[in-house]
Design a protein around this motif. Structure first.
Motif, mmCIF file in Angstrom:
data_model
loop_
_atom_site.group_PDB
_atom_site.id
_atom_site.type_symbol
_atom_site.label_atom_id
_atom_site.label_comp_id
_atom_site.label_asym_id
_atom_site.label_seq_id
_atom_site.Cartn_x
_atom_site.Cartn_y
_atom_site.Cartn_z
ATOM 1 N N LYS A 160 -6.806 0.921 -4.356
ATOM 2 C CA LYS A 160 -6.102 2.187 -4.590
ATOM 3 C C LYS A 160 -4.689 2.196 -4.011
ATOM 4 O O LYS A 160 -3.832 2.961 -4.480
ATOM 5 C CB LYS A 160 -6.914 3.358 -4.041
ATOM 6 C CG LYS A 160 -7.124 3.341 -2.541
ATOM 7 C CD LYS A 160 -7.983 4.546 -2.116
ATOM 8 C CE LYS A 160 -8.193 4.558 -0.604
ATOM 9 N NZ LYS A 160 -9.047 5.727 -0.208
ATOM 10 N N HIS A 161 -4.422 1.346 -3.020
ATOM 11 C CA HIS A 161 -3.074 1.305 -2.437
ATOM 12 C C HIS A 161 -2.047 0.756 -3.431
ATOM 13 O O HIS A 161 -0.841 0.953 -3.248
ATOM 14 C CB HIS A 161 -3.075 0.451 -1.170
ATOM 15 C CG HIS A 161 -3.453 -0.974 -1.391
ATOM 16 N ND1 HIS A 161 -4.768 -1.370 -1.578
ATOM 17 C CD2 HIS A 161 -2.694 -2.101 -1.480
ATOM 18 C CE1 HIS A 161 -4.807 -2.687 -1.752
ATOM 19 N NE2 HIS A 161 -3.566 -3.153 -1.718
ATOM 20 N N LEU A 162 -2.524 0.102 -4.504
ATOM 21 C CA LEU A 162 -1.609 -0.429 -5.516
ATOM 22 C C LEU A 162 -1.226 0.616 -6.563
ATOM 23 O O LEU A 162 -0.323 0.390 -7.365
ATOM 24 C CB LEU A 162 -2.228 -1.635 -6.211
ATOM 25 C CG LEU A 162 -2.356 -2.910 -5.364
ATOM 26 C CD1 LEU A 162 -3.204 -3.951 -6.093
ATOM 27 C CD2 LEU A 162 -0.984 -3.475 -5.032
ATOM 28 N N ALA A 163 -1.935 1.737 -6.569
ATOM 29 C CA ALA A 163 -1.670 2.764 -7.583
ATOM 30 C C ALA A 163 -0.225 3.262 -7.516
ATOM 31 O O ALA A 163 0.389 3.562 -8.542
ATOM 32 C CB ALA A 163 -2.646 3.919 -7.412
ATOM 33 N N SER A 164 0.326 3.318 -6.316
ATOM 34 C CA SER A 164 1.697 3.804 -6.171
ATOM 35 C C SER A 164 2.738 2.718 -6.477
ATOM 36 O O SER A 164 3.917 3.021 -6.648
ATOM 37 C CB SER A 164 1.915 4.323 -4.745
ATOM 38 O OG SER A 164 1.718 3.285 -3.798
ATOM 39 N N VAL A 165 2.282 1.481 -6.559
ATOM 40 C CA VAL A 165 3.186 0.356 -6.839
ATOM 41 C C VAL A 165 3.468 0.249 -8.332
ATOM 42 O O VAL A 165 4.578 -0.086 -8.739
ATOM 43 C CB VAL A 165 2.580 -0.963 -6.302
ATOM 44 C CG1 VAL A 165 3.467 -2.155 -6.662
ATOM 45 C CG2 VAL A 165 2.376 -0.877 -4.795
ATOM 46 N N TRP A 166 2.460 0.552 -9.133
ATOM 47 C CA TRP A 166 2.578 0.393 -10.587
ATOM 48 C C TRP A 166 2.587 1.752 -11.271
ATOM 49 O O TRP A 166 1.578 2.464 -11.294
ATOM 50 C CB TRP A 166 1.408 -0.424 -11.128
ATOM 51 C CG TRP A 166 1.363 -1.844 -10.624
ATOM 52 C CD1 TRP A 166 2.425 -2.652 -10.350
ATOM 53 C CD2 TRP A 166 0.194 -2.612 -10.335
ATOM 54 N NE1 TRP A 166 1.985 -3.887 -9.923
ATOM 55 C CE2 TRP A 166 0.627 -3.892 -9.904
ATOM 56 C CE3 TRP A 166 -1.177 -2.354 -10.412
ATOM 57 C CZ2 TRP A 166 -0.262 -4.905 -9.536
ATOM 58 C CZ3 TRP A 166 -2.074 -3.358 -10.053
ATOM 59 C CH2 TRP A 166 -1.627 -4.623 -9.626
ATOM 60 N N SER B 298 4.524 -8.607 -10.599
ATOM 61 C CA SER B 298 4.628 -7.148 -10.763
ATOM 62 C C SER B 298 4.678 -6.398 -9.431
ATOM 63 O O SER B 298 4.967 -5.199 -9.404
ATOM 64 C CB SER B 298 3.438 -6.637 -11.576
ATOM 65 O OG SER B 298 2.246 -6.688 -10.802
ATOM 66 N N ALA B 299 4.362 -7.101 -8.350
ATOM 67 C CA ALA B 299 4.340 -6.445 -7.041
ATOM 68 C C ALA B 299 4.995 -7.339 -5.994
ATOM 69 O O ALA B 299 4.336 -7.803 -5.059
ATOM 70 C CB ALA B 299 2.906 -6.112 -6.647
ATOM 71 N N PRO B 300 6.286 -7.617 -6.161
ATOM 72 C CA PRO B 300 6.982 -8.507 -5.220
ATOM 73 C C PRO B 300 6.958 -7.949 -3.802
ATOM 74 O O PRO B 300 7.027 -6.739 -3.593
ATOM 75 C CB PRO B 300 8.405 -8.568 -5.779
ATOM 76 C CG PRO B 300 8.549 -7.328 -6.602
ATOM 77 C CD PRO B 300 7.202 -7.070 -7.176
ATOM 78 N N GLY B 301 6.807 -8.861 -2.847
ATOM 79 C CA GLY B 301 6.809 -8.441 -1.460
ATOM 80 C C GLY B 301 5.454 -8.027 -0.924
ATOM 81 O O GLY B 301 5.318 -7.741 0.272
ATOM 82 N N SER C 55 -9.511 2.241 -13.446
ATOM 83 C CA SER C 55 -10.691 2.385 -12.592
ATOM 84 C C SER C 55 -10.543 1.581 -11.303
ATOM 85 O O SER C 55 -10.881 2.058 -10.208
ATOM 86 C CB SER C 55 -11.938 1.929 -13.348
ATOM 87 O OG SER C 55 -13.089 1.997 -12.530
ATOM 88 N N MET C 56 -10.004 0.381 -11.416
ATOM 89 C CA MET C 56 -9.796 -0.453 -10.235
ATOM 90 C C MET C 56 -8.808 0.194 -9.276
ATOM 91 O O MET C 56 -8.985 0.147 -8.046
ATOM 92 C CB MET C 56 -9.307 -1.838 -10.648
ATOM 93 C CG MET C 56 -10.373 -2.691 -11.320
ATOM 94 S SD MET C 56 -9.720 -4.273 -11.948
ATOM 95 C CE MET C 56 -9.240 -5.087 -10.404
ATOM 96 N N LEU C 57 -7.773 0.823 -9.817
ATOM 97 C CA LEU C 57 -6.755 1.440 -8.976
ATOM 98 C C LEU C 57 -7.232 2.728 -8.317
ATOM 99 O O LEU C 57 -6.542 3.294 -7.460
ATOM 100 C CB LEU C 57 -5.486 1.696 -9.791
ATOM 101 C CG LEU C 57 -4.763 0.444 -10.276
ATOM 102 C CD1 LEU C 57 -3.569 0.811 -11.137
ATOM 103 C CD2 LEU C 57 -4.347 -0.439 -9.109
#
Length: 243
Positions: free
Chosen positions: A89-95, A35-38, A81-83
């Protein structure tokens, strides 16, 4: 007493699902990475934190009698909550919303352990086999279809309004199966699950899995060997051979 003798008279085997029957960890870590390539993330840590968050929620519901029992909703709440946490939190913009929803549904695609389908099909020829899980009904049906789990019946916490290890779940299973405790065996990779089932007279079968019970897994013994459970098996196939 032999393992076969310890299970004498058992008419139904009731199985925990996540960890015991399916490999939640392998599926989720693969889904997260896809879900988060790269990205270079510690998906091991993310998956375990997500799982631990669910366990905390389920235990709270079991103890208080309050809280949502729908695993999909709870998984989404924990993910959100984790995001919001400093670590993730840096993954919030990825998903975006759609990707987060897909990650929640990824739990429905957990693969069975290598011994599971063959063992369940063999056991089903002789005894009743049932799922008894904290998962909601649709969740468990999807997992069963994906992993080829030929349950005779699925007993979801949707039926009981609480989560394991609340006594209502085990009592409810015995009620629906119309069996006394001694004619029903709980099969799990979690000692807390078996300890709770034993309080209602159920026989207990422990199966060690690499994803669960890391602190006690290698120490569990059968009663014949001075331990707490009736039987310890290494696979569902071995269990089927005992009955």
């Amino acid at each position: 007493m032999s393992s076969s003798q310890a299970l004498s008279g058992v008419e139904a085997f009731v199985f925990d699902v996540f960890g015991t029957t399916v490999d939640w960890y392998g599926n989720i870590t693969r889904s997260l990475a896809a879900s988060a390539p790269g990205t270079d993330e510690d998906w091991d840590a993310f998956a375990k934190e997500w799982r631990k968050g669910y366990f905390r929620h389920a235990r709270s519901v079991a103890q208080s009698g309050e809280g949502n029992t729908n695993m999909d909703i709870v998984h989404r709440e924990i993910l959100e909550s984790m995001l919001e946490s400093p670590r993730w939190k840096h993954l919030a913009s990825v998903w975006d919303d759609a990707k987060r929803h897909e990650l929640v549904l990824a739990w429905h695609r957990s693969d069975g352990w290598a011994d599971v389908s063959r063992g369940l099909y063999a056991l089903k020829k002789k005894k009743i086999i049932a799922a008894l899980s904290n998962g909601n009904m649709r969740f468990l049906v999807d997992v069963a279809k994906h992993a080829d789990l030929p349950w005779d019946v699925v007993l979801s916490v949707d039926l009981f309004g609480t989560c394991k290890p609340n006594p209502k779940v085990y009592q409810g299973a015995l009620h629906y199966l119309e069996l006394p405790g001694e004619k029903c065996a709980m099969v799990a990779a979690h000692m807390w699950d078996l300890e709770a089932a034993a309080k209602h007279g159920m026989k207990t079968v422990y199966i060690p899995r690499p994803t669960d019970d890391n602190d006690v897994r290698d120490k569990v013994k059968s009663k014949a060997d001075g331990g707490e459970v009736d039987v310890v098996v290494e696979s569902f196939e071995e269990l089927a051979e005992l009955v």
